[in-house]
Design a protein around this motif. Structure first.
Motif, PDB file in Angstrom:
ATOM      1  N   LYS A  90      45.428  32.023  51.489  1.00 48.59           N
ATOM      2  CA  LYS A  90      44.652  31.467  52.586  1.00 48.59           C
ATOM      3  C   LYS A  90      43.969  30.181  52.133  1.00 48.59           C
ATOM      4  O   LYS A  90      43.700  29.980  50.948  1.00 48.59           O
ATOM      5  N   PRO A 144      39.317  41.185  46.845  1.00 46.47           N
ATOM      6  CA  PRO A 144      39.152  39.809  47.347  1.00 46.47           C
ATOM      7  C   PRO A 144      40.303  38.883  46.961  1.00 46.47           C
ATOM      8  O   PRO A 144      40.688  38.006  47.730  1.00 46.47           O
ATOM      9  N   PHE A 145      40.891  39.095  45.774  1.00 50.65           N
ATOM     10  CA  PHE A 145      41.973  38.203  45.342  1.00 50.65           C
ATOM     11  C   PHE A 145      43.209  38.397  46.221  1.00 50.65           C
ATOM     12  O   PHE A 145      43.870  37.443  46.603  1.00 50.65           O
ATOM     13  N   ASN A 199      40.817  27.797  51.943  1.00 49.35           N
ATOM     14  CA  ASN A 199      39.374  27.973  51.922  1.00 49.35           C
ATOM     15  C   ASN A 199      38.727  26.975  52.877  1.00 49.35           C
ATOM     16  O   ASN A 199      38.223  25.939  52.478  1.00 49.35           O
ATOM     17  N   ALA A 200      38.798  27.284  54.167  1.00 49.49           N
ATOM     18  CA  ALA A 200      38.237  26.380  55.155  1.00 49.49           C
ATOM     19  C   ALA A 200      36.937  26.955  55.681  1.00 49.49           C
ATOM     20  O   ALA A 200      36.916  28.038  56.257  1.00 49.49           O
ATOM     21  N   TYR A 224      43.295  39.941  49.244  1.00 43.63           N
ATOM     22  CA  TYR A 224      42.974  39.744  50.666  1.00 43.63           C
ATOM     23  C   TYR A 224      43.050  38.273  51.056  1.00 43.63           C
ATOM     24  O   TYR A 224      43.518  37.918  52.131  1.00 43.63           O
ATOM     25  N   ASN A 225      42.578  37.417  50.147  1.00 39.41           N
ATOM     26  CA  ASN A 225      42.521  35.990  50.471  1.00 39.41           C
ATOM     27  C   ASN A 225      43.745  35.229  49.985  1.00 39.41           C
ATOM     28  O   ASN A 225      43.785  34.008  50.075  1.00 39.41           O
TER      29      ASN A 225
END
Lengths: 160, 333
Positions: free
Chosen positions: A28, A21-22, A30-31, A24-25
């Motif tokens: 990005k 998760p770290f 956080n919307a 992958y995101n």
């Protein structure tokens, strides 16, 4: 360390799996989903009509059960009037009641403009579109696939 | 008593979680700080344990085998249960890790009344294997399914897994098969420990505590999905916030979420110091991960001291003259 190479390689794989998760995101924003609760269709309604069938908290948690109940009532019991917790009456209809307010304006999403499903008024009908913004914004965000569209779909002939 | 101790410990944790869930000021601690700490303890502790195990000596080649060893050419070798190649070991380990091969061979021993007094009998016992299989696979699928909260956009594989899991489409939100399986399996694993006398005798609080923890996590998850609903969109925003190291705390998530995430955090933090480390340990079990070539290859203990040897040649070189004088035959003149 005995067989140190293999152990370290395995540990790297372990750490990589649990830190997906770290990575992958990374980078990005956080919307969350952009839910249009103040569309033109809603603003045109008189203030007393602007409340949804039930309270927003109830709808957020239980809309799927309400829709299920509506389907039972309308399709199986022939009952077309829903009386909400305040005693107010609503017509049981996905197209005419829910989507009266919750159809989203296609102007904000150019892809919908080219969609034959959109009406001439520039309003897309979520019931006829696989991906209406109002439903899809949250449902895509949390990967919940609603089963509404397996019945409420545009017949193929009509789009020709 | 051992059961009660673990049970009370879990109840206490649930009470702490409930307190955290209903005091809004504590949400930042319960929703963000504790999960981060738990994650660091889990990954750090896991690596620490595995490295510690890796440093311990493995003196002998001790694979356990249940198949024909490699022998004369006309005798068929069992290449998986008695592997002599790395590939065989990999297949064997995969069978063990994915399908619990050794548990499948579990037997039950009984004393039965025979004609000439009691007779010892052995029978196959597959229930533990079946329960474990359901439990572990459900747990894995549930964990992968939870990636939908941590990844944006959600990978297709996660969505497929979720739709397969909910394929029965019973109720709304649809019931997940794994939710049912894990609750049934964990209940079975618990009942087995208190009903079978021999298993009860060897069970410790450290056996019951993880069971109760997993049970309460599963129950809180089920309650959160079907009964005391939480704002999923807010939950995902919090999760993505954690994953991007820009924590946000949306309001109005719902108390059940904080109970669930606190229990999960405790389990993760407890993981490296518990029996749950069999997740990493299974890969390091020397009886399974070694090639069975005990006799084909000479294995020298890797930390053996250098031994000073004095061969016969050296001995003879040293004493040749004296030996000749004494009339002892020598190999080299």
């Amino acid at each position: 360390m005995y067989k140190g190479g293999k152990i370290f390689a395995s540990l790297i794989i372990f750490a990589a799996l649990f830190t997906i998760p770290f990575f992958y995101n990374m980078g990005k924003v956080n919307a969350g989903p952009d839910v249009a609760l103040n569309t033109a269709a809603i603003q045109q309604l008189p203030a007393s009509e602007q409340q949804c069938v039930e309270s927003p908290e109830f709808m957020r948690a239980n809309h799927m059960q309400l829709l299920n109940q509506w389907r039972e009532e309308a399709v199986r019991n022939g009952q077309t009037v829903y009386v909400n917790s305040q005693g107010k009456e609503f017509e049981i209809s996905l197209q005419d009641t829910c989507l009266k307010c919750h159809a989203t304006e296609s102007a904000s999403k150019p892809a919908v403009l080219n969609n034959p499903v959109s009406t001439t008024a520039g309003v897309s009908n979520p019931a006829l579109n696989e991906s209406p913004e109002f439903c899809a914004s949250c449902h895509d965000y949390s990967a919940v696939k609603p089963l509404c569209w397996s019945c409420h779909f545009e017949p193929k002939e009509a789009t020709k | 008593m051992k059961v009660l101790f673990s049970f009370l410990a879990v109840i206490l944790l649930i009470l702490v979680a409930t307190m955290g869930a209903f005091i809004t000021n504590l949400h930042y601690v319960f929703g963000i700080i504790i999960p981060y700490l738990a994650f660091a303890m889990f990954v750090g502790g896991f690596i620490y344990r595995v490295v510690k195990w890796g440093r311990s000596p493995v003196p002998f080649r001790i694979p356990t085998t249940i198949g024909q060893q490699k022998s004369l050419p006309w005798i068929k070798q069992n290449k998986i249960e008695n592997p002599t190649s790395a590939f065989g070991v990999i297949v064997r380990m995969a069978m063990e890790v994915l399908f619990f091969r050794s548990l499948f061979r579990n037997t039950k021993t009984e004393l039965r009344e025979g004609q000439n007094g009691p007779e010892l009998s052995y029978g196959s016992a597959k229930w533990l294997w079946l329960g474990s299989l359901f439990f572990h696979w459900s747990f894995l699928i549930i964990i992968i399914r939870h990636l939908r909260f941590f990844l944006e956009p959600i990978p297709f594989a996660v969505q497929i897994l979720e739709s397969v899991d909910g394929m029965l489409q019973i109720g709304l939100p649809a019931i997940y098969l794994t939710d049912v399986f894990i609750l049934v399996a964990v209940t079975y694993l618990f009942l087995r420990r208190i009903i079978v006398p021999q298993v009860k005798y060897i069970s410790l609080p450290a056996d019951f505590f993880p069971l109760f923890m997993i049970m309460s996590i599963a129950i809180s998850g089920v309650l959160m999905r079907y009964f005391y609903k939480v704002d999923l969109v807010a939950v995902k925003q919090l999760a993505i916030g954690l994953a991007t190291f820009q924590p946000v705390l949306p309001t109005g998530i719902g108390p059940m979420f904080f109970i669930h995430i606190f229990l999960v955090s405790i389990l993760f933090a407890y993981f490296p110091m518990s029996k749950l480390m069999h997740m990493g340990g299974i890969f390091m079990s020397p009886t399974r991960n070694m090639i069975s070539n005990n006799r084909m290859v000479r294995h020298i203990n890797p930390w053996n001291h250098e031994v000073e040897v004095h061969t016969y040649e050296q001995y003879e070189d040293e004493y040749r003259e004296k030996m000749k004088k004494a009339g002892i035959p020598v190999e080299k003149e």
